[in-house]
Design an enzyme around this catalytic site. Structure first.
Site, PDB file in Angstrom:
ATOM      1  N   GLY A   1     -22.106  24.359 -27.740  1.00 17.37           N
ATOM      2  CA  GLY A   1     -23.515  24.178 -27.384  1.00 17.37           C
ATOM      3  C   GLY A   1     -24.325  25.437 -27.611  1.00 17.37           C
ATOM      4  N   GLY A   2     -23.746  26.578 -27.245  1.00 20.84           N
ATOM      5  CA  GLY A   2     -24.418  27.851 -27.496  1.00 20.84           C
ATOM      6  C   GLY A   2     -24.607  28.105 -28.978  1.00 20.84           C
TER       7      GLY A   2
ATOM      8  N   GLY B   1     -13.796  20.606 -37.539  1.00 20.45           N
ATOM      9  CA  GLY B   1     -14.738  21.701 -37.318  1.00 20.45           C
ATOM     10  C   GLY B   1     -15.824  21.737 -38.371  1.00 20.45           C
TER      11      GLY B   1
ATOM     12  N   LYS C   1      -7.917  12.584 -34.325  1.00 20.46           N
ATOM     13  CA  LYS C   1      -8.663  12.885 -35.552  1.00 20.46           C
ATOM     14  C   LYS C   1      -8.264  11.972 -36.708  1.00 20.46           C
ATOM     15  CE  LYS C   1      -9.368  17.677 -34.124  1.00 20.46           C
ATOM     16  NZ  LYS C   1      -8.922  19.084 -34.276  1.00 20.46           N
TER      17      LYS C   1
ATOM     18  N   GLY D   1     -13.827  26.348 -33.347  1.00 18.91           N
ATOM     19  CA  GLY D   1     -14.563  27.580 -33.105  1.00 18.91           C
ATOM     20  C   GLY D   1     -16.046  27.327 -32.950  1.00 18.91           C
TER      21      GLY D   1
END
EC number: 1.1.1.3
Length: 426
Positions: free
Chosen positions: A13-14, A132, A203, A301
């Site tokens: 979120g950041g 990712g 996944k 990440g």
């Protein structure tokens, strides 16, 4: 202006907030619209955070987001099953488009979410849920639309790939490699979700559902983790020309049935997948027209996943203008998922046996009686009464291999079956 509500302001979120803030002008040039974060749902408004954010954007009430008519897109980055699933459903019912990186939700509840979205005329985007920063969902949805997808092979979990890489390159045992991964932040303090293969199962379920135009029940998949892999397996794999990887596999068979599974696999060294190491992920796809393509990159990440999420937000904004449907619900195909018992593979077997005459003959007879043909044998000479034997079989159905394994346990001189690992000739 496209209004966005963020659910969650942790690592990803950041990253999303930072990208949207730092790339604001660039995104507007590309899109022709401003994307503005209107509200961010957090549990503690006063918590100190990595990125400075105006407090008026923060709320601890989901209702402040779901009932805000200026918010067009809800971005779910909380993770886990609840309250994420309930929040997504409520947002859809309030006509909000959804972007999520939540693999668990999409694997377990994707069908319900897509049907609800179709009923409410909104769109679902989930690029960040697999791989990712690897744009695999968009590739399958758009770039490969002219192809019938035949096979998917993937290393979809960076934690287990790092562990197996360290075992291969630095001769660490499993526990040492896991501890190093935890110390570096690549593995959680409770690594079960990763090392058990469940993360990869979610996944490959998502990728297979999209590729084969159906909804895969993740709970029906065969899933095996890496906990039993030992250095001796790694070393023999190398000697035989293979590398051990936790492979996620999705195949369309000739009769249109599907073979979808996750397990440690002997991967040939001449296949590029064998050379994807560390925390990197890879997806190899076989299409009937394009042939074989491969995409790899960082599978997790802050910024890789945030990049995928922001790309989805931009895609939502574009597609709102043109009212483009997700398309999956209207084109579902009926596929049978075959049992692991029916899957045919070569196998690697590691046995501990008494070192005396006639033992191998007994082993060979049991295997032969169960339709298991031996391709090669390695026996390491040791000055001990119990020695290892390593076998590689020709392709055989899993059910016959399992029958043989059960009978091998009844041979007095077979002390232990240490491991049985599938071989995939990609």
């Amino acid at each position: 202006m496209i209004g966005v509500g963020l659910l969650g302001f942790g690592t990803v979120g950041g990253g999303v907030y930072q990208i949207l803030k730092s790339k604001k002008d660039y995104i507007k040039r590309k899109l022709g619209e401003d994307i503005v974060i209107k509200k961010i749902l957090v549990t503690d408004i006063n918590k100190k955070r990595k990125y400075c954010v105006d407090k008026f954007l923060l709320t601890d009430k989901f209702e402040d987001i779901v009932n805000d008519s200026s918010i067009h897109v809800v971005v779910e980055l909380i993770g886990g099953e609840e309250p994420s699933f309930s929040y997504i459903k409520a947002a859809i019912k309030n006509k909000k488009h959804i972007v999520t990186a939540n693999k668990l939700i999409m694997a377990k509840h994707g069908e319900e979410i897509f049907r609800l979205a179709e009923e409410n005329g909104v769109k679902i985007y989930y690029e960040g849920s697999v791989g990712g920063g690897i744009p695999i969902i968009k590739t399958l949805n758009e770039s490969l639309v002219a192809n019938k997808i035949e096979k998917i092979y993937g290393i979809l979990n960076g934690t287990t790939n790092y562990i197996l890489t360290q075992m291969t390159e630095k001769k660490m045992d499993f526990k040492e490699a896991l501890k190093e991964a935890q110390d570096l932040g690549y593995a959680e303090s409770d690594p079960y979700f990763d090392v058990s293969g469940l993360d990869s199962a979610y996944k490959i379920s998502i990728l297979s559902s999209l590729s084969y135009e159906t909804f895969i029940d993740v709970d029906s998949l065969y899933v095996e983790g890496v906990e039993k892999i030992e250095l001796e397996d790694i070393e023999i794999a190398d000697e035989l020309g293979y590398v051990i990887k936790l492979l996620a596999i999705g195949k369309r068979l000739e009769d249109e049935s599907l073979d979808i599974r996750v397990h440690p696999t002997f991967v040939p060294k001449n296949n590029p997948i064998s050379r994807i190491n560390g925390v990197y992920n890879v997806v190899q796809i076989h299409g009937d027209n394009v042939g074989e393509i491969m995409m790899y990159g960082q599978g997790a990440g802050e910024m890789p996943t945030a990049s995928a999420v922001v790309a989805d937000i931009i895609e939502v904004a574009k597609n709102i203008k043109y009212n483009i449907s997700n398309g999956l619900i209207n084109n579902l195909q009926d596929h049978r998922l075959i049992s692991i018992e029916e899957v045919e593979n070569p196998f690697y077997i590691r046995l501990m046996v008494n070192d005396k005459p006639g033992v191998f003959a007994k082993i060979a007879k049991v295997l032969g009686d169960n339709n298991v043909s031996i391709a090669s044998v390695i026996q390491k000479h040791r000055l001990t009464p119990v020695v290892p034997i390593f076998l590689r079989t020709h392709p055989v159905k899993e059910k016959y291999m399992n029958q043989a394994a059960d009978e091998l346990k009844n041979i007095d001189d077979v002390i232990e079956i240490k491991n049985i690992i599938r071989v995939e000739e990609l």
